[in-house]
Write a protein that holds these residues in place. Structure first.
Motif, PDB file in Angstrom:
ATOM      1  N   SER A 194     -13.687   3.342  -2.999  1.00  0.00           N
ATOM      2  CA  SER A 194     -13.393   2.885  -1.634  1.00  0.00           C
ATOM      3  C   SER A 194     -13.993   1.513  -1.324  1.00  0.00           C
ATOM      4  O   SER A 194     -13.409   0.737  -0.557  1.00  0.00           O
ATOM      5  N   ASP A 215     -12.937   5.772   6.605  1.00  0.00           N
ATOM      6  CA  ASP A 215     -12.065   6.946   6.448  1.00  0.00           C
ATOM      7  C   ASP A 215     -12.013   7.413   5.011  1.00  0.00           C
ATOM      8  O   ASP A 215     -11.927   8.616   4.749  1.00  0.00           O
ATOM      9  N   GLU A 216     -12.042   6.469   4.058  1.00  0.00           N
ATOM     10  CA  GLU A 216     -11.930   6.836   2.647  1.00  0.00           C
ATOM     11  C   GLU A 216     -13.257   7.303   2.063  1.00  0.00           C
ATOM     12  O   GLU A 216     -13.281   8.037   1.085  1.00  0.00           O
ATOM     13  N   LEU A 251      -6.879   8.259   9.565  1.00  0.00           N
ATOM     14  CA  LEU A 251      -5.500   7.955   9.188  1.00  0.00           C
ATOM     15  C   LEU A 251      -4.818   9.255   8.758  1.00  0.00           C
ATOM     16  O   LEU A 251      -5.468  10.146   8.221  1.00  0.00           O
ATOM     17  N   ARG A 308       1.013   6.753   7.439  1.00  0.00           N
ATOM     18  CA  ARG A 308      -0.073   5.786   7.279  1.00  0.00           C
ATOM     19  C   ARG A 308       0.458   4.368   7.462  1.00  0.00           C
ATOM     20  O   ARG A 308      -0.155   3.536   8.126  1.00  0.00           O
ATOM     21  N   PHE A 314      -6.231   6.273  14.040  1.00  0.00           N
ATOM     22  CA  PHE A 314      -6.403   4.854  13.682  1.00  0.00           C
ATOM     23  C   PHE A 314      -5.955   3.909  14.786  1.00  0.00           C
ATOM     24  O   PHE A 314      -6.686   2.992  15.173  1.00  0.00           O
ATOM     25  N   GLU A 318     -10.712   1.647   7.522  1.00  0.00           N
ATOM     26  CA  GLU A 318     -10.140   2.296   6.329  1.00  0.00           C
ATOM     27  C   GLU A 318     -11.240   2.689   5.353  1.00  0.00           C
ATOM     28  O   GLU A 318     -11.187   3.752   4.736  1.00  0.00           O
ATOM     29  N   TYR A 319     -12.242   1.823   5.204  1.00  0.00           N
ATOM     30  CA  TYR A 319     -13.362   2.134   4.306  1.00  0.00           C
ATOM     31  C   TYR A 319     -14.104   3.381   4.773  1.00  0.00           C
ATOM     32  O   TYR A 319     -14.393   4.283   3.979  1.00  0.00           O
ATOM     33  N   ARG A 355      -8.631  -5.357  -0.045  1.00  0.00           N
ATOM     34  CA  ARG A 355      -7.944  -5.546   1.246  1.00  0.00           C
ATOM     35  C   ARG A 355      -8.468  -6.808   1.927  1.00  0.00           C
ATOM     36  O   ARG A 355      -7.705  -7.555   2.543  1.00  0.00           O
ATOM     37  N   ARG A 383      -0.777   1.656  10.245  1.00  0.00           N
ATOM     38  CA  ARG A 383      -1.231   0.306   9.875  1.00  0.00           C
ATOM     39  C   ARG A 383      -0.369  -0.744  10.563  1.00  0.00           C
ATOM     40  O   ARG A 383      -0.864  -1.779  11.007  1.00  0.00           O
ATOM     41  N   GLN A 428       0.836  -1.208   0.000  1.00  0.00           N
ATOM     42  CA  GLN A 428       0.000   0.000   0.000  1.00  0.00           C
ATOM     43  C   GLN A 428       0.868   1.254   0.000  1.00  0.00           C
ATOM     44  O   GLN A 428       0.536   2.240  -0.658  1.00  0.00           O
TER      45      GLN A 428
END
Lengths: 219, 223
Positions: A89, B76-77, B85, B92, B152, B73-74, A96, B96, A72
């Motif tokens: 996303s 956040d995005e 994050l 980042r 995070f 993560e989903y 992932r 993680r 990543q």
């Protein structure tokens, strides 16, 4: 300032292969350093003091550990070419998820096939082959998990192919006979230079593991 | 955003579901919470997470996302305000890394201390303390792993402050050592008391009773 990229790796490691493929896909120049994992270098111990494991990606002196995290990182820094993760996303979350599935299942069950016997080995074999089926389902009609081109999941998964001869000999099965669709995907990946140049020959991996087993008195 | 459907399939005592609740709370996202009976999993859960059949699962406009850190993560995005994050790729990667360290090293050691007895228990507790001490090195002198605000790693690890102390009480072990890990100990207090997060945390006495039940079963099985 020119980028300095170093990869601390060990040639049979599927986790290291992931990074080799990504760096090749993105056309990133780097210095490859093969570690002797039984005699770890001071550099490795300094760059990954927590886990003391390869692979470690060192970018301008700063280490990134854990292969999926490093993938990543590579994707985010060198974002101009060959994206590994899609922009959406939800699709990123799916990618992932499946890469995590590969880590949790393929590596573990594969390892058990050649390190255990009897019932434990049979169970591992069944689980491994079940996973092949689940992955085939996820792939569907797409040429790659990433769609038209190699993506995050393809890069996470294909390195284990170099260990298939070992699994098949110990488990006494043929992945191609049972899951031809999976092997068709493997062949498409292997047509890419970034993949074929990053994976060692299956025989080489097999010979190496057999040598280690003898050395460790496992034979 | 109005008109969006966000559903969380969880379990009241699940620390992983708590991670997601915290993230949704920090992002001020309205959602419908569905409590699952883990002894009798709903068709909904089995449909939305056929691979692992576990909670938490976030369902956004009918599309499921599973695995708590992947859900974070989903979130956040998808909802970009109040970022969880950091922006910088190296930062980042570090975030993680530490979230992964928690799940791969800290949690199994704590669980092992909870499920074992005697020497095995003490060995696991020692490993847990060492791992928590290592985690503390990532915190340094900051208020939160995320810096001045919760990020995070704070969301990933905060629940340990409650759960580990319950394990300490039930299993009679030392996990969060205030003397050897003062910074981490202070951080646990800070994160669990943060107003937005505090209201999502399950009641301690209910959790203690629930965990005692488990412990009885686990230790009866091994004696």
């Amino acid at each position: 300032m020119a980028d300095e990229v170093v990869l601390l790796d060990f040639w049979p490691s599927p986790f290291g292969m992931r990074l080799r493929i990504a760096l090749a896909e993105k056309g990133i120049e780097y210095v490859y350093k093969d570690e002797d994992v039984r005699n770890k270098s001071p550099l490795l111990l300094q760059m990954n003091p927590v886990h003391k494991k390869i692979p470690v990606l060192i970018h301008n002196g700063k280490p990134v550990c854990e292969s999926l995290i490093a993938l990543q990182y590579i994707d985010e820094v060198w974002n101009d070419k060959a994206p590994l993760l899609p922009p959406d996303s939800y699709l990123r979350a799916q990618a992932r998820f499946w890469a995590d599935f590969v880590d949790k299942k393929i590596y573990e069950f594969g390892r058990k096939i050649w390190t255990t016997k009897g019932e434990e080995q049979d169970a591992a074999k069944k689980e491994f082959l079940d996973c092949m089926g689940v992955l085939e389902g996820e792939l569907g009609d797409k040429p790659f998990f990433g769609g038209e081109t190699l993506g995050f999941v393809d890069v996470a998964l294909i390195p284990f192919y170099s260990w298939f001869l070992l699994y098949e000999k110990f488990g006494n099965f043929s992945v191609e006979a049972l899951h031809p669709k999976f092997i068709a995907w493997v062949k498409r990946c292997m047509e890419k230079e970034s993949v074929s140049k990053s994976l060692p020959e299956q025989e080489k991996v097999y010979d190496f593991v057999m040598f280690m087993r003898k050395k460790l008195g496992m034979e | 955003m109005s008109g969006e459907s966000v559903k969380l399939l969880g379990y009241w005592a699940s620390p992983l579901a708590l991670r997601v609740k915290w993230a949704l709370k920090l992002k001020e996202i309205e959602y419908q919470y569905v409590e699952e009976d883990l002894q009798n999993k709903s068709p909904l859960l089995l449909r939305y997470n056929p691979v692992h059949k576990k909670v938490p699962v976030l369902v956004h406009d009918g599309k499921p996302v599973a695995e708590s850190l992947i859900i974070l993560e989903y979130i956040d995005e998808t909802w970009k305000h109040n970022p969880i994050l950091p922006q910088d790729p190296y930062e980042r990667a570090q975030a993680r890394f530490w979230a992964g360290f928690i799940d791969e090293k800290c949690v199994p050691a704590i669980m092992s201390a909870f499920t074992n007895q005697g020497e095995e228990k003490e060995k696991a507790a020692k490993e847990a303390r060492e791992n928590l001490k290592t985690l503390e090195s990532a915190l340094g002198g900051k208020d939160f792993f995320g810096g001045e605000t919760v990020g995070f790693v704070d969301i990933a690890a905060g629940w340990i402050g409650l759960w580990a102390r319950i394990v300490e009480e039930i299993a009679d072990v030392n996990l969060i050592d205030a003397e050897t890990m003062p910074l981490l100990n202070a951080w646990f207090g800070r994160v669990l008391e943060a107003p937005v997060l505090k209201e999502c945390v399950p009641p301690r006495d209910k959790l203690l009773e629930h965990s005692r039940g488990f412990h009885k079963i686990l230790t009866a099985a091994s004696s």
